[in-house]
Write an enzyme that holds these catalytic residues in place. Structure first.
Site, mmCIF file in Angstrom:
data_model
loop_
_atom_site.group_PDB
_atom_site.id
_atom_site.type_symbol
_atom_site.label_atom_id
_atom_site.label_comp_id
_atom_site.label_asym_id
_atom_site.label_seq_id
_atom_site.Cartn_x
_atom_site.Cartn_y
_atom_site.Cartn_z
ATOM 1 N N ASN A 64 0.762 -0.668 -0.221
ATOM 2 C CA ASN A 64 -0.248 -0.223 0.338
ATOM 3 C C ASN A 64 0.818 1.877 0.282
ATOM 4 O O ASN A 64 1.588 1.600 0.886
ATOM 5 C CB ASN A 64 -0.654 0.496 1.074
ATOM 6 C CG ASN A 64 -1.248 1.240 1.424
ATOM 7 O OD1 ASN A 64 -1.665 1.887 0.114
ATOM 8 N ND2 ASN A 64 -2.432 1.280 2.326
ATOM 9 N N GLY B 78 1.828 3.148 10.552
ATOM 10 C CA GLY B 78 2.991 3.429 10.609
ATOM 11 C C GLY B 78 3.803 3.633 12.383
ATOM 12 O O GLY B 78 4.427 4.730 12.327
#
Ligand code: PGA
Length: 254
Positions: A9, A174
């Site tokens: 992604n 993240g």
């Protein structure tokens, strides 16, 4: 046996030139691979470039990061499943936590998108996952159940089988902080149990459930050796072809 599926992604990164360089380097280092399915999910602007660069590379598909449920019409800024199919896109990520938290997407918005994707023979990768606060309150299963039942409402068993689920704990995305293999396996087993209740045993056994959230070459093998983890949705570490190759290779080793 479920074939593992590893998706890159790229989020809002990668120009056309960077995408072409990535694919070239990735293909060179990966070599022939047929036992793992790889999906590259570029920004819309680089999809055509990635498809061109992939050429006839086997077992590597391309996905989109979002779409709208209408077929066509006056929806400025949106893109439909038919337009993605026109580019030879096979997968579409729906309900990513960044879309949910930054752009207000709810299960009620994700659900018609999932249906529209199937109608156009695009395979959805539907993202679910709890926040840290929800985990701390002991609500992981409750949240996953609500998101699964809401996002996937009304799907036929065959459509469910062709849906990929990405379990992505929001606190791990993240942040460099991944769920432990045990935490992830526990959530994945719960997802499969819920799918069994929503459909039947055979359907639940066929659905591939990816883990996402700070997957890196160092933790990929252990995560993917868990019985209910069928692959990974990789953000940050998918921007470097060398680390993404290592993650794909980790999926081959059982
Ligand atoms: P990350 O992102 O690997 O950078 O944590 C995962 C995702 O958002 O799909």
């Amino acid at each position: 046996m479920r074939k593992k599926i590893i998706a890159a992604n790229w989020k809002m990164n990668m120009t056309q030139a960077e995408s072409a360089r990535f694919v070239e380097s990735f293909l060179r280092d990966l070599g022939e691979i047929t036992d793992v399915e790889v999906v590259i999910v570029p920004p819309f602007t680089a999809i055509a470039k990635v498809i061109e660069a992939l050429g006839r590379a086997q077992n590597i598909k391309v996905g989109a990061q979002n779409m709208y449920w209408e077929k066509s019409g006056a929806f400025t800024g949106e893109i439909s499943a038919a337009l993605l199919r026109d580019l030879f896109v096979h997968y579409v990520v729906l309900g990513h936590s960044e879309r949910r938290t930054l752009f207000g997407e709810t299960d009620e918005i994700v659900n018609p998108k999932v249906h529209a994707a199937h109608e156009a023979t695009l395979h959805p990768i539907v993202c679910i996952g709890e926040t840290l606060e929800q985990r701390d309150k002991g609500n992981v299963e409750k949240i996953l159940s609500i998101q699964l039942r809401g996002s996937l409402a009304g799907l036929k068993p065959k459509e469910l089988q062709e849906t990929v689920i990405a379990y992505e704990p929001v606190w791990a995305i993240g942040t460099g902080r991944n769920a432990t293999p045990e935490q992830a396996q526990e959530a994945h087993a719960f997802v499969r149990k819920t799918l069994r209740e929503m459909a039947d045993d055979a359907t639940a056994e066929r659905v591939r459930i990816q883990y996402g959230g700070s997957v890196k070459p160092e933790n990929a093998r252990e995560l993917m050796s868990q019985p209910d983890i069928d692959g990974a949705l990789v953000g940050g570490a998918s921007l470097d072809p060398r680390s993404f190759v290592q993650i794909v290779k980790a999926a081959r080793e059982r």
